[in-house]
Design a protein around this motif. Structure first.
Motif, PDB file in Angstrom:
ATOM      1  N   LEU A 201       0.688  -1.247  -0.003  1.00  0.00           N
ATOM      2  CA  LEU A 201      -0.252  -0.223   0.293  1.00  0.00           C
ATOM      3  C   LEU A 201       0.894   1.031   0.009  1.00  0.00           C
ATOM      4  N   GLU A 202       2.457   1.257   0.577  1.00  0.00           N
ATOM      5  CA  GLU A 202       2.889   2.121   0.740  1.00  0.00           C
ATOM      6  C   GLU A 202       3.485   2.842  -0.607  1.00  0.00           C
ATOM      7  N   TRP A 203       3.859   1.378  -1.326  1.00  0.00           N
ATOM      8  CA  TRP A 203       4.469   2.231  -2.527  1.00  0.00           C
ATOM      9  C   TRP A 203       2.776   2.376  -3.233  1.00  0.00           C
ATOM     10  N   PHE A 204       1.943   1.817  -3.362  1.00  0.00           N
ATOM     11  CA  PHE A 204       0.841   2.185  -3.908  1.00  0.00           C
ATOM     12  C   PHE A 204       0.654   3.599  -4.240  1.00  0.00           C
ATOM     13  N   ASN A 205       1.062   4.062  -2.927  1.00  0.00           N
ATOM     14  CA  ASN A 205       0.498   5.500  -2.444  1.00  0.00           C
ATOM     15  C   ASN A 205       1.405   6.450  -3.422  1.00  0.00           C
ATOM     16  N   LEU A 206       3.027   5.656  -3.443  1.00  0.00           N
ATOM     17  CA  LEU A 206       3.459   6.687  -4.252  1.00  0.00           C
ATOM     18  C   LEU A 206       4.154   6.350  -6.015  1.00  0.00           C
ATOM     19  N   ARG A 207       2.759   6.063  -6.269  1.00  0.00           N
ATOM     20  CA  ARG A 207       2.531   5.212  -7.535  1.00  0.00           C
ATOM     21  C   ARG A 207       2.366   6.793  -8.710  1.00  0.00           C
ATOM     22  N   ASN A 208       1.935   7.623  -8.040  1.00  0.00           N
ATOM     23  CA  ASN A 208       1.714   9.193  -9.129  1.00  0.00           C
ATOM     24  C   ASN A 208       3.461   9.753  -9.020  1.00  0.00           C
ATOM     25  N   GLU A 209       4.798   9.589  -8.404  1.00  0.00           N
ATOM     26  CA  GLU A 209       5.633   9.983  -8.375  1.00  0.00           C
ATOM     27  C   GLU A 209       6.339   9.785  -9.915  1.00  0.00           C
ATOM     28  N   LYS A 210       6.967  10.846 -10.309  1.00  0.00           N
ATOM     29  CA  LYS A 210       8.010   9.807 -11.439  1.00  0.00           C
ATOM     30  C   LYS A 210       9.154   9.840 -11.680  1.00  0.00           C
ATOM     31  N   ASN A 211       9.249   9.520 -10.112  1.00  0.00           N
ATOM     32  CA  ASN A 211      10.748   8.498 -10.844  1.00  0.00           C
ATOM     33  C   ASN A 211      10.057   7.595  -9.692  1.00  0.00           C
ATOM     34  N   VAL A 212       9.112   6.955  -9.651  1.00  0.00           N
ATOM     35  CA  VAL A 212       8.897   5.666  -9.053  1.00  0.00           C
ATOM     36  C   VAL A 212       7.971   4.986 -10.152  1.00  0.00           C
ATOM     37  N   LEU A 213       7.993   3.805 -10.619  1.00  0.00           N
ATOM     38  CA  LEU A 213       7.155   3.012 -11.417  1.00  0.00           C
ATOM     39  C   LEU A 213       6.852   1.588 -10.810  1.00  0.00           C
ATOM     40  N   LEU A 214       5.820   1.205 -10.889  1.00  0.00           N
ATOM     41  CA  LEU A 214       5.278   0.371  -9.743  1.00  0.00           C
ATOM     42  C   LEU A 214       4.987  -0.853 -11.028  1.00  0.00           C
ATOM     43  N   VAL A 215       5.276  -2.507 -10.734  1.00  0.00           N
ATOM     44  CA  VAL A 215       5.806  -3.059 -11.509  1.00  0.00           C
ATOM     45  C   VAL A 215       4.236  -4.389 -11.357  1.00  0.00           C
ATOM     46  N   PHE A 216       3.622  -4.952 -12.235  1.00  0.00           N
ATOM     47  CA  PHE A 216       2.159  -5.801 -11.118  1.00  0.00           C
ATOM     48  C   PHE A 216       3.207  -6.683 -11.460  1.00  0.00           C
ATOM     49  N   TYR A 217       3.421  -8.443 -10.500  1.00  0.00           N
ATOM     50  CA  TYR A 217       3.295 -10.019 -11.073  1.00  0.00           C
ATOM     51  C   TYR A 217       3.256  -9.892 -11.800  1.00  0.00           C
ATOM     52  N   LEU A 301      -5.441   4.250   2.650  1.00  0.00           N
ATOM     53  CA  LEU A 301      -6.395   4.482   1.637  1.00  0.00           C
ATOM     54  C   LEU A 301      -7.364   4.505   0.930  1.00  0.00           C
ATOM     55  N   ASN A 302      -8.210   3.342   1.912  1.00  0.00           N
ATOM     56  CA  ASN A 302      -9.205   2.782   1.527  1.00  0.00           C
ATOM     57  C   ASN A 302      -9.188   2.414   0.120  1.00  0.00           C
ATOM     58  N   ILE A 303      -8.617   0.748   0.113  1.00  0.00           N
ATOM     59  CA  ILE A 303      -8.492  -0.155  -0.754  1.00  0.00           C
ATOM     60  C   ILE A 303      -9.076  -1.891   0.066  1.00  0.00           C
ATOM     61  N   LYS A 304      -9.923  -1.760  -0.581  1.00  0.00           N
ATOM     62  CA  LYS A 304      -9.928  -2.840   0.562  1.00  0.00           C
ATOM     63  C   LYS A 304      -9.579  -4.087   0.598  1.00  0.00           C
ATOM     64  N   ASP A 305      -8.598  -4.813  -0.619  1.00  0.00           N
ATOM     65  CA  ASP A 305      -8.253  -6.196  -0.868  1.00  0.00           C
ATOM     66  C   ASP A 305      -6.712  -5.514  -2.024  1.00  0.00           C
ATOM     67  N   TYR A 306      -6.180  -7.010  -2.729  1.00  0.00           N
ATOM     68  CA  TYR A 306      -5.108  -6.554  -3.771  1.00  0.00           C
ATOM     69  C   TYR A 306      -6.195  -6.022  -4.713  1.00  0.00           C
ATOM     70  N   ASP A 307      -7.617  -6.663  -5.329  1.00  0.00           N
ATOM     71  CA  ASP A 307      -7.777  -6.899  -6.334  1.00  0.00           C
ATOM     72  C   ASP A 307      -8.781  -5.354  -6.959  1.00  0.00           C
ATOM     73  N   ASP A 308      -9.053  -5.047  -5.800  1.00  0.00           N
ATOM     74  CA  ASP A 308      -9.343  -3.425  -5.867  1.00  0.00           C
ATOM     75  C   ASP A 308      -7.875  -2.653  -5.858  1.00  0.00           C
ATOM     76  N   MET A 309      -6.847  -3.055  -5.997  1.00  0.00           N
ATOM     77  CA  MET A 309      -5.584  -1.974  -5.907  1.00  0.00           C
ATOM     78  C   MET A 309      -5.395  -2.354  -7.627  1.00  0.00           C
ATOM     79  N   TYR A 310      -5.680  -3.303  -8.033  1.00  0.00           N
ATOM     80  CA  TYR A 310      -5.213  -3.517  -8.923  1.00  0.00           C
ATOM     81  C   TYR A 310      -5.726  -3.541  -9.647  1.00  0.00           C
ATOM     82  N   LYS A 311      -7.386  -3.102  -9.683  1.00  0.00           N
ATOM     83  CA  LYS A 311      -8.152  -2.206 -10.268  1.00  0.00           C
ATOM     84  C   LYS A 311      -7.349  -1.392 -10.722  1.00  0.00           C
ATOM     85  N   GLN A 312      -7.870  -0.231  -9.650  1.00  0.00           N
ATOM     86  CA  GLN A 312      -7.534   1.238  -9.833  1.00  0.00           C
ATOM     87  C   GLN A 312      -6.375   1.460  -9.888  1.00  0.00           C
TER      88      GLN A 312
END
Length: 335
Positions: A201-217, A301-312
């Motif tokens: 969740l902490e990484w997801f919270n930084l998803r809009n930082e220009k020097n951060v890239l999140l990759v889903f397995y 962040l009010n993200i109920k589970d991983y599925d919800d985070m993935y969908k967002q």
């Protein structure tokens, strides 16, 4: 202790290890201390990357080794895997004994570093080092727990070849035994409490930082070519379609397995999505659900589970990644 290894002797469970008397927590701790200790973690938290560096930060067992191999071959324009010390693992015991590796040049136009440091530990660098690129990999928590168990089993069984009188790993531990063990992440207590889910969740919270890239397995498994292009664009690496296809090909995976011994093996059967919920007991799944809820309360962040985070992250689209309900099971060793 780098992302791939030449065929060298690495023994975690040595002759003195009383494996039949050990708990899952003791097994996990033995693995952690084999690869990095508190001094290494402390010095990792104090090290400052340079402009242009690429830091791949993720727990073990989320495809980090595979991704680092891709980036390495990408920067080497498709050349075969070469020396095993191209990508330093920042907090590892090897690097702790050779701190100059962190200042050394590397092949290609940028340097790459591996770390299991949590988002909390890296946050200061992410904020202050805008010219450094940070890549993290997110993996569904239940699948992660299964992968963690299989990773520990692989280490144990590799060592058991030297001590054949030892019982098989599966006769000592079940998958559920490792659900409550410390997650294989580099984290110091002074940075606060953490968990696998809180780190996600902490990484997801930084998803809009220009020097951060999140990759889903899950995306790495579903469409590796697309994800490698995202990574190449993010780090500014040149590529063409032929090079991308070459890097993510099954032939390259087979070559990596044949040329290097590693605990993060690239076997095709190790790359899966959804098997965790088919394997873990319902009590373990409930435990992980509660751990997500606790993490969500902490970060708000009010993200109920991983599925919800993935969908967002995918504009409401789950793609071929589907959530699955756990089957009923009669026994469970989780406490």
């Amino acid at each position: 202790c780098l992302y791939y290894h030449k065929k060298i002797e690495v023994t975690v469970f040595g002759e003195e290890a009383k494996v039949t008397e050990m708990t899952a927590i003791q097994v996990a701790a033995m693995i952690e201390f084999c690869f990095y200790g508190k001094d290494g973690m402390l010095h990792a938290s104090q090290w400052e990357p340079s402009a242009g560096d690429v830091i791949c930060a993720a727990p073990a067992c989320v495809g980090q080794g595979m991704l680092l191999r891709w980036i390495d071959v990408l920067r080497n324009k498709g050349q075969p895997l070469s020396i095993a010390d191209e990508i330093p693992w920042i907090e590892s015991n090897d690097v702790e004994n050779h701190r100059s590796w962190l200042d050394a040049d590397q092949p290609g136009n940028f340097r790459i570093f591996k770390t299991h440091q949590t988002c909390q530990m890296l946050r200061s660098s992410i904020t202050s080092k805008k010219d450094t690129k940070f890549i993290s990999i997110l993996r569904e928590p239940v699948d992660f727990e299964l992968a963690w168990y299989l990773h520990v089993e692989k280490i144990y069984e590799t060592d058991r070849e030297k001590f054949p009188d030892r019982p098989e790993f599966g006769s000592l531990f079940s998958t559920d035994d490792f659900v409550t063990t410390p997650v294989p992440m580099c984290h110091l207590s002074e940075f606060g409490k953490t968990s696998y889910e809180l780190n996600l969740l902490e990484w997801f919270n930084l998803r809009n930082e220009k020097n951060v890239l999140l990759v889903f397995y899950e995306d790495l498994i579903e469409d590796g070519e697309k994800q490698l292009k995202r990574i190449a664009d993010f780090i500014g690496a040149d590529y063409d379609e032929e090079l991308i296809k070459h890097i993510v090909s099954e032939e390259q995976h087979v070559e990596a397995v044949e040329k290097y011994h590693a605990y993060h093996v690239f076997h095709p059967e190790d790359r899966s999505v959804g098997k965790g919920k088919e394997t873990l007991h319902e009590d373990s799944l409930a435990f992980l659900e509660d751990r997500w809820k606790d993490a969500n309360i902490g970060i708000k962040l009010n993200i109920k589970d991983y599925d919800d985070m993935y969908k967002q992250a995918h504009h409401g689209n789950m793609g071929s990644f589907k959530s699955m309900k756990a089957p009923k099971k009669s026994t469970c060793t989780i406490s």
